[in-house]
Design a protein around this motif. Structure first.
Motif, short mmCIF file in Angstrom:
data_model
loop_
_atom_site.label_atom_id
_atom_site.label_comp_id
_atom_site.label_asym_id
_atom_site.label_seq_id
_atom_site.Cartn_x
_atom_site.Cartn_y
_atom_site.Cartn_z
N GLY A 94 0.65 -1.26 -0.10
CA GLY A 94 -0.12 -0.20 0.05
C GLY A 94 0.72 1.19 0.05
N GLY A 95 1.93 1.27 0.41
CA GLY A 95 2.98 2.48 0.62
C GLY A 95 2.47 3.38 1.51
N GLN A 96 1.57 2.89 2.49
CA GLN A 96 1.31 3.85 3.33
C GLN A 96 2.22 4.14 4.71
N ASN A 97 2.24 5.32 4.85
CA ASN A 97 3.13 6.06 6.13
C ASN A 97 3.08 5.28 7.26
N PHE A 98 2.14 4.90 7.79
CA PHE A 98 2.20 4.19 9.30
C PHE A 98 2.39 2.78 9.00
N SER A 99 2.13 2.01 7.96
CA SER A 99 2.20 0.73 7.62
C SER A 99 3.67 0.59 7.67
N ALA A 100 4.54 1.51 7.20
CA ALA A 100 6.01 1.37 7.11
C ALA A 100 6.45 1.50 8.53
N LYS A 101 5.95 1.98 9.66
CA LYS A 101 6.34 2.08 10.93
C LYS A 101 6.07 0.62 11.41
N LEU A 102 4.96 0.00 11.02
CA LEU A 102 4.46 -1.34 11.91
C LEU A 102 5.51 -2.33 11.33
N MET A 103 5.96 -2.05 10.33
CA MET A 103 6.78 -3.14 9.53
C MET A 103 8.30 -3.08 9.92
N ARG A 104 8.33 -2.30 10.97
CA ARG A 104 9.81 -2.08 11.57
C ARG A 104 10.42 -3.21 11.94
N ASP A 105 11.42 -3.95 11.80
CA ASP A 105 11.99 -4.98 12.29
C ASP A 105 11.33 -6.11 11.88
N VAL A 106 10.36 -6.28 11.10
CA VAL A 106 9.58 -7.45 10.51
C VAL A 106 10.37 -8.02 9.45
N SER A 107 10.53 -9.41 9.65
CA SER A 107 11.13 -10.26 8.73
C SER A 107 9.93 -10.79 7.57
N LEU A 108 10.11 -10.39 6.37
CA LEU A 108 8.94 -10.61 5.47
C LEU A 108 9.08 -12.27 5.09
N SER A 109 10.04 -12.87 5.37
CA SER A 109 10.44 -14.45 4.94
C SER A 109 9.67 -15.09 5.97
N GLN A 110 9.71 -14.52 7.20
CA GLN A 110 9.05 -15.10 8.42
C GLN A 110 7.47 -15.09 8.41
N ALA A 111 7.04 -14.13 7.86
CA ALA A 111 5.74 -13.87 7.47
C ALA A 111 4.62 -14.08 8.72
N PRO A 112 4.98 -13.19 9.67
CA PRO A 112 4.10 -13.14 11.07
C PRO A 112 2.79 -13.25 10.76
N ARG B 14 0.49 -12.79 13.36
CA ARG B 14 -0.31 -11.78 14.49
C ARG B 14 0.12 -10.39 14.33
N ILE B 15 -0.65 -9.53 14.10
CA ILE B 15 -0.30 -8.21 14.18
C ILE B 15 0.16 -7.90 15.64
N THR B 16 -0.43 -8.57 16.58
CA THR B 16 -0.12 -8.13 18.02
C THR B 16 1.29 -8.64 18.42
N GLU B 17 1.82 -9.41 17.44
CA GLU B 17 3.39 -9.88 17.84
C GLU B 17 4.34 -8.79 17.01
N LEU B 18 3.87 -7.89 16.41
CA LEU B 18 4.75 -7.23 15.37
C LEU B 18 5.52 -6.24 16.62
N PRO B 19 6.88 -6.02 16.58
CA PRO B 19 7.57 -5.34 17.33
C PRO B 19 6.89 -3.82 17.52
N ALA B 20 6.60 -3.14 16.69
CA ALA B 20 6.07 -1.85 16.49
C ALA B 20 4.80 -2.00 17.41
N TRP B 21 3.84 -2.57 17.19
CA TRP B 21 2.80 -2.96 17.62
C TRP B 21 3.03 -2.94 19.22
N LEU B 22 3.92 -3.93 19.86
CA LEU B 22 4.10 -3.99 21.34
C LEU B 22 4.76 -2.73 21.67
N ASP B 23 5.47 -2.00 20.98
CA ASP B 23 5.99 -0.89 21.44
C ASP B 23 5.08 0.26 21.83
N LYS B 24 3.92 0.19 20.62
CA LYS B 24 2.79 1.26 20.76
C LYS B 24 2.07 0.82 22.14
#
Ligand code: HEC
Ligand code: HEC
Length: 163
Positions: free
Chosen positions: A99-117, A119-129
């Motif tokens: 989507g190229g959205q601003n905030f998605s980029a922040k949510l994708m911080r430190d996310v490994s695409l190959s691991q394909a998580p 849960r949203i609730t386990e993303l590092p940026a979500w946990l941070d927030k």
């Protein structure tokens, strides 16, 4: 002589206000996550929980999740192959890394695409927030699960998470 000047000033204030509102609704400000656009996604993925915003996970996560719906977080969420295909296409098209959205980029911080998580609730940026949310709030009878976004974000289904 004062009146015309005043009304011009006022309408400028109003225009500024509307510009902000429209900007927020369209560009989405900082925290807008567009709802899934396909009616199939809204119907099938909204029967057990909030239809999570496609832009909160990368495309690889959606593909992985959609490939194994019979084993979906302990539930059988399987659907017919044709509907599954439509939903997968929808989720992937609106995914965080598409989507190229601003905030998605922040949510994708430190996310490994190959691991394909899954849960949203386990993303590092979500946990941070949500680090400041106290335990008792997660355990509150109206919440019970971190995945229950709408209990705290009443406008989550529309894509707004400002509380
Ligand atoms: C039969 C019920 C059911 C259906 C239908 C269903 N889900 Fe789920 N889903 C669950 C359960 C149960 C969980 C785990 C919730 C929890 O941990 O509190 C879950 C969790 C999730 C999560 C992870 C939320 C988190 O913690 O970040 C995502 C993403 C998700 N579902 C997407 C989907 C999608 C996409 C569809 C449609 C194809 C779908 N679900 C349909 C039951 C369902
Ligand atoms: C127990 C209540 C609670 C639940 C459940 C919850 N959140 Fe939150 N969320 C919060 C609070 C409180 C904040 C604000 C944190 C801050 O500003 O520091 C927040 C912030 C956010 C933000 C950032 C918004 C901003 O202003 O920066 C997003 C995005 C978000 N949550 C998404 C979700 C999603 C998606 C879910 C479900 C998978 C969820 N939240 C579940 C309480 C909750």
């Amino acid at each position: 002589m004062h009146l015309p000047y005043r009304s011009i000033a006022l309408s400028l204030v109003f225009m500024g206000f509307f510009a902000i509102v429209i900007d927020r609704a369209q560009a989405g400000g900082g925290h807008f996550f567009a709802p899934a656009s396909a009616p199939e996604t809204q119907k099938e993925c909204g029967s057990c929980h909030l239809v999570y915003a496609p832009s909160m996970l990368p495309a690889s996560s959606w593909t992985r999740m959609m490939a194994d719906l019979s084993n979906h977080f302990g539930e059988d969420a399987s659907i017919d192959a044709n509907t599954a295909r439509i939903i997968t296409t929808n989720l992937v098209a609106q995914a965080a890394d598409n989507g190229g959205q601003n905030f998605s980029a922040k949510l994708m911080r430190d996310v490994s695409l190959s691991q394909a998580p899954l849960r949203i609730t386990e993303l590092p940026a979500w946990l941070d927030k949500h680090r400041k949310v106290p335990d008792w709030e997660w355990q509150h009878k109206d919440v019970q699960s971190k995945s229950n976004c709408t209990s705290c974000h009443s406008t989550a289904a529309k894509g707004y998470y400002d509380e």
